[in-house]
Design a protein around this motif. Structure first.
Motif, PDB file in Angstrom:
ATOM      1  N   ARG A 105       0.820  -1.205   0.000  1.00  0.00           N
ATOM      2  CA  ARG A 105       0.000   0.000   0.000  1.00  0.00           C
ATOM      3  C   ARG A 105       0.860   1.263   0.000  1.00  0.00           C
ATOM      4  O   ARG A 105       0.430   2.309  -0.519  1.00  0.00           O
ATOM      5  N   GLU A 106       2.045   1.200   0.558  1.00  0.00           N
ATOM      6  CA  GLU A 106       2.953   2.348   0.522  1.00  0.00           C
ATOM      7  C   GLU A 106       3.554   2.546  -0.864  1.00  0.00           C
ATOM      8  O   GLU A 106       3.583   3.669  -1.383  1.00  0.00           O
ATOM      9  N   ARG A 108       2.566   0.990  -3.796  1.00  0.00           N
ATOM     10  CA  ARG A 108       1.562   0.903  -4.853  1.00  0.00           C
ATOM     11  C   ARG A 108       2.197   0.385  -6.149  1.00  0.00           C
ATOM     12  O   ARG A 108       2.165   1.033  -7.198  1.00  0.00           O
ATOM     13  N   GLU A 162      -4.353   3.518   1.549  1.00  0.00           N
ATOM     14  CA  GLU A 162      -5.524   2.994   0.855  1.00  0.00           C
ATOM     15  C   GLU A 162      -5.242   1.617   0.268  1.00  0.00           C
ATOM     16  O   GLU A 162      -4.091   1.260  -0.010  1.00  0.00           O
ATOM     17  N   TRP A 164      -4.722  -1.315  -2.303  1.00  0.00           N
ATOM     18  CA  TRP A 164      -4.068  -1.283  -3.616  1.00  0.00           C
ATOM     19  C   TRP A 164      -4.107  -2.671  -4.227  1.00  0.00           C
ATOM     20  O   TRP A 164      -3.588  -3.628  -3.651  1.00  0.00           O
ATOM     21  N   SER A 165      -4.713  -2.780  -5.400  1.00  0.00           N
ATOM     22  CA  SER A 165      -4.770  -4.048  -6.119  1.00  0.00           C
ATOM     23  C   SER A 165      -3.575  -4.140  -7.065  1.00  0.00           C
ATOM     24  O   SER A 165      -3.435  -3.329  -7.982  1.00  0.00           O
ATOM     25  N   VAL A 166      -2.730  -5.113  -6.832  1.00  0.00           N
ATOM     26  CA  VAL A 166      -1.508  -5.275  -7.618  1.00  0.00           C
ATOM     27  C   VAL A 166      -1.861  -5.835  -8.996  1.00  0.00           C
ATOM     28  O   VAL A 166      -2.502  -6.883  -9.095  1.00  0.00           O
TER      29      VAL A 166
END
Length: 238
Positions: A105-106, A108, A162, A164-166
């Motif tokens: 999340r950091e 992204r 937030e 985050w979808s990889v």
């Protein structure tokens, strides 16, 4: 050969200091040289990476952290972080998954690079380290359903991280690779980064790696008609 990886940051997640270099160092160096932000998260401190029964584990962990930082500079990495988990004690727990999800999340990332958790044996002479398999499982679980869902590790959202979808996951050391990445021109950086792990290449080990890694890269390269390459199991998630 599949299409190029999507542009954007990269997060590599591996069990031990030196795993990223051995498995994926050419690819990471190539992406960093192209101007991408490439980050590394190491899940154990490597404090048992010695055959000396008198080795001071705390001192070894400090040494390996310094070596990993030096190797990261050779590869051109944007950051290196190492968790405090002792070598050989990595478990796929919510706490470890949360640490990986936090870093996802950091950063992204457009791509997460890790190792294939389904690889138990390589040929007839090598049993894959349990930490390698566990790191792979932790990584894929932290990607999905972890970091991409706001209901997992929801406390991180309160910190401004937030979900985050990889988009893609690349798994090294796979017995079912489906992508071969051209790393021609970056093998020297891969080996130089490994050389920075001085505690791990003492004695005959450096000679072993200088023989094995080019041979492996050449074998992979022949599959796609290039000099050197690395192979991955590539998952396109979105």
């Amino acid at each position: 050969m599949a299409d190029e990886a999507p542009e954007g940051p990269v997060l590599a997640c591996f069990a031990h200091p030196d795993d990223a270099e051995i498995s994926s160092g050419g690819t990471l160096a190539k992406w960093a040289a192209a101007g991408r932000d490439v980050h590394l998260l190491v899940l154990t401190n490597g404090d048992r990476g010695s055959n000396d029964p008198h080795e001071d584990r705390e001192e070894l962990a400090r040494t390996r952290a310094q070596e990993q930082e030096a190797a990261g500079r050779v590869l051109g990495l944007s950051s290196v972080r190492i968790l405090e988990t002792p070598d050989g004690e990595l478990e796929n727990t919510p706490g470890v998954r949360a640490a990986v999800a936090r870093r996802i999340r950091e950063v992204r990332p457009a791509v997460v690079v890790g190792c294939d958790p389904t690889t138990w044996f390589m040929g007839n002479r090598y049993m894959n380290h349990a930490d390698h398999r566990t790191a792979g499982a932790v990584t894929v679980d932290a990607v999905f359903p972890g970091a991409g869902s706001p209901l997992f590790f929801a406390e991180q959202l309160d910190e401004g991280l937030e979900a985050w979808s990889v988009p893609e996951v690349w798994l090294a050391w796979s017995r079912e690779p489906n992508h071969t990445e051209d790393v021609t021109g970056f093998l020297d950086a891969k080996i130089a980064a490994l050389e920075a792990h001085i505690s791990q290449v003492k004695g005959d080990m450096l000679g072993f790696f200088k023989e094995w890694l080019p041979a492996e890269a050449e074998e992979n390269g022949r599959r796609i008609g290039v000099q050197h390459a690395e192979s991955f199991r590539r998952l396109t998630l979105g």
